[in-house]
Motif scaffolding. Sequence first.
Motif, PDB file in Angstrom:
ATOM      1  N   THR A 225      -5.087 -25.460 -10.594  1.00  0.00           N
ATOM      2  CA  THR A 225      -5.336 -25.269 -12.031  1.00  0.00           C
ATOM      3  C   THR A 225      -6.037 -23.936 -12.287  1.00  0.00           C
ATOM      4  N   ALA A 226      -7.062 -23.642 -11.480  1.00  0.00           N
ATOM      5  CA  ALA A 226      -7.813 -22.390 -11.662  1.00  0.00           C
ATOM      6  C   ALA A 226      -6.990 -21.181 -11.241  1.00  0.00           C
ATOM      7  N   ALA A 227      -6.277 -21.302 -10.102  1.00  0.00           N
ATOM      8  CA  ALA A 227      -5.517 -20.159  -9.576  1.00  0.00           C
ATOM      9  C   ALA A 227      -4.380 -19.777 -10.515  1.00  0.00           C
ATOM     10  N   ALA A 228      -3.740 -20.766 -11.116  1.00  0.00           N
ATOM     11  CA  ALA A 228      -2.626 -20.475 -12.026  1.00  0.00           C
ATOM     12  C   ALA A 228      -3.091 -19.604 -13.190  1.00  0.00           C
ATOM     13  N   ALA A 229      -4.238 -19.962 -13.756  1.00  0.00           N
ATOM     14  CA  ALA A 229      -4.766 -19.181 -14.884  1.00  0.00           C
ATOM     15  C   ALA A 229      -5.272 -17.808 -14.419  1.00  0.00           C
ATOM     16  N   ALA A 230      -6.014 -17.794 -13.294  1.00  0.00           N
ATOM     17  CA  ALA A 230      -6.597 -16.536 -12.808  1.00  0.00           C
ATOM     18  C   ALA A 230      -5.510 -15.534 -12.427  1.00  0.00           C
ATOM     19  N   LEU A 231      -4.476 -16.001 -11.702  1.00  0.00           N
ATOM     20  CA  LEU A 231      -3.399 -15.100 -11.285  1.00  0.00           C
ATOM     21  C   LEU A 231      -2.587 -14.628 -12.492  1.00  0.00           C
ATOM     22  N   GLY A 232      -2.499 -15.469 -13.517  1.00  0.00           N
ATOM     23  CA  GLY A 232      -1.804 -15.049 -14.726  1.00  0.00           C
ATOM     24  C   GLY A 232      -2.491 -13.887 -15.427  1.00  0.00           C
ATOM     25  N   PHE A 233      -3.813 -13.846 -15.331  1.00  0.00           N
ATOM     26  CA  PHE A 233      -4.576 -12.762 -15.965  1.00  0.00           C
ATOM     27  C   PHE A 233      -4.752 -11.549 -15.045  1.00  0.00           C
ATOM     28  N   PHE A 234      -4.390 -11.688 -13.759  1.00  0.00           N
ATOM     29  CA  PHE A 234      -4.659 -10.621 -12.796  1.00  0.00           C
ATOM     30  C   PHE A 234      -3.968  -9.295 -13.146  1.00  0.00           C
ATOM     31  N   PRO A 235      -2.664  -9.304 -13.557  1.00  0.00           N
ATOM     32  CA  PRO A 235      -2.049  -8.023 -13.937  1.00  0.00           C
ATOM     33  C   PRO A 235      -2.776  -7.320 -15.078  1.00  0.00           C
ATOM     34  N   MET A 236      -3.333  -8.093 -16.009  1.00  0.00           N
ATOM     35  CA  MET A 236      -4.091  -7.480 -17.104  1.00  0.00           C
ATOM     36  C   MET A 236      -5.379  -6.847 -16.581  1.00  0.00           C
ATOM     37  N   ALA A 237      -5.990  -7.482 -15.561  1.00  0.00           N
ATOM     38  CA  ALA A 237      -7.277  -6.992 -15.047  1.00  0.00           C
ATOM     39  C   ALA A 237      -7.143  -5.643 -14.352  1.00  0.00           C
ATOM     40  N   ILE A 238      -5.967  -5.347 -13.779  1.00  0.00           N
ATOM     41  CA  ILE A 238      -5.762  -4.080 -13.060  1.00  0.00           C
ATOM     42  C   ILE A 238      -4.863  -3.135 -13.844  1.00  0.00           C
ATOM     43  N   SER A 239      -4.602  -3.455 -15.104  1.00  0.00           N
ATOM     44  CA  SER A 239      -3.704  -2.644 -15.918  1.00  0.00           C
ATOM     45  C   SER A 239      -4.287  -1.261 -16.170  1.00  0.00           C
TER      46      SER A 239
END
Length: 570
Positions: free
Chosen positions: A110-124
């Motif tokens: 549950t946590a990884a799905a949300a975190a990985l979904g936001f990961f591209p935005m974090a390194i954009s």
Amino acid sequence: AKKRLLLAVPVALLLIFIMLHFAFKSLKEAAMVYTAIPLSAVGGIALLWMRGMPFSISAGIGFIALFGIAVLNGIVLIEYFKELKAEGMTNINELIIRGTTERLRPILLTAAAAALGFFPMAISTSAGAEVQKPLATVVIGGLVTSTFLTLIVLPVLYAIYDKTLKNQKKISRVIVSALLFMFIPLASFGQNHAETISLEKALELAIRNNRSLIADSLKVVQSKNIISSAINIDKTLAYYNYDENNVAENGFPIKVWGIQQNFQFPTVYGAQKHVFENRSFMQQSKYDINKRILKKEVSSVYLQIIYLQNKVKIYAFLDSFNLLFVNATNRRYELGGNNYLEKLTALSNQQKISTEWKQLTDEVQIAYKEFYKLTGTQIPFIIEENQLTKLELSENMLDEHPGISYYQNAINVASAIKKLETNKLLPDLQLEYFQGKNNYANAKLYQGFSVGIAVPLFFGSQKAKIKASSLEVEIINQQSLYFQEQLKIRHEQLLAKLRKYNEALIFYEKNGENLAKEIYNTATKSYVNGEIDFFQYIISITNAKELELNYLDNLNNYNQTVTELKYISL
């Protein structure tokens, strides 16, 4: 936006708690799951701090999203605890160990799905990254801490909740503490202060974020990739031929298959590669020139902001001082102590200073906008300097100026093009291999090859290109000499300007500063002793401040000239 967040965040927190209550039908269970919110806030704030990001509106929105996602893990865990209890498991320790063990994977998923979904935005790093990165950083950091702390804190709270009535007071204290702790994220809203930035960091930001310079760096990479295309051999021709006149020994026509390849003379490819290599060096020099210009512009705006901010302080003082003078003049006019002209003069002078003060304030904002544009960021930075300081003049090596390298590479490119056009007078090469056969009795396999050269008999056009490229070499050579002459003249002009401004600074440091202080102290003492009136006092103070303003003007001009000398460009 900040005021709206101060309203939106509490509303969001309240709605989350209400929905949790509807899900569990229990205030205590809802409060237990609610502890994920402060636990997630810890990670969100920590990751913002570790990445060196200030709290922003985007980060505030990220916290709202984080709070909603963070409670999901608690719901998964508490619901499973309740299922095990309904199945008859009464030992609370065994229930917690089994529940956390079997729900570990779903919670992490549950946590990884949300975190990985936001990961591209974090390194954009693309357009809009300044908005995306804080939001994603908050969500990822919060999910990491809330996930692991939920697996530790929530089972403990559930064990306390399951105790007998003797321990209910402890439960109440835990719930109250959790409800109070949930407002910790709101405290960060009061810390949305702009970060103070140094000139060195501003230059780093500009080199990393300026769109124009990024485009130039990509052109350098592009020019390097083109080098490998220098050996551009023509397409290979594979063919099939059938001719009834081409008869084999058995009396039947032959079917011919063949392959043909044309080449330019081998030295042409080497010359072409040399052209591309020098063009790449030339593009690198152009990047270095634009990088140098960007550094100069950022440094100039940075110093201009410091200068304007110091000037604003003086005008703020003069505005307040002249306002006192206007009030005193009005009072004297009402009492008949002065004429109407003196009153109008005081009012006019105060309005003039007030207008100049406001104009300077606007100039500061305009300079900040230019600073943000050059550094390629919308993050609110503050340039704080208590006093404008005199820059030191560093040694300037004109021979190492990237413009000289640029023209030298341009000459090399033109020379390489001339050599390439000369090599194109050499013959092209042609190789061919073929074989023929038919499918009738006594058929034989016939093989053959051919080698040919293509000689340019009509080379007038090519000779014209060679002559034009020779002239191009001479043209660029003359441009290079002119550039070097202009560079030296510009350097001498800047040194002359620097000496002029330095003389004014030396005068102020030796005499002007003490003179301004003496005027200020003498005028104040004379006014207190009644030796001069308020009008003369105001004039004296204004004269003292004008000396400071003239010093600021000369100091800013001096520093701007030093910056121009450091990053001299034409």
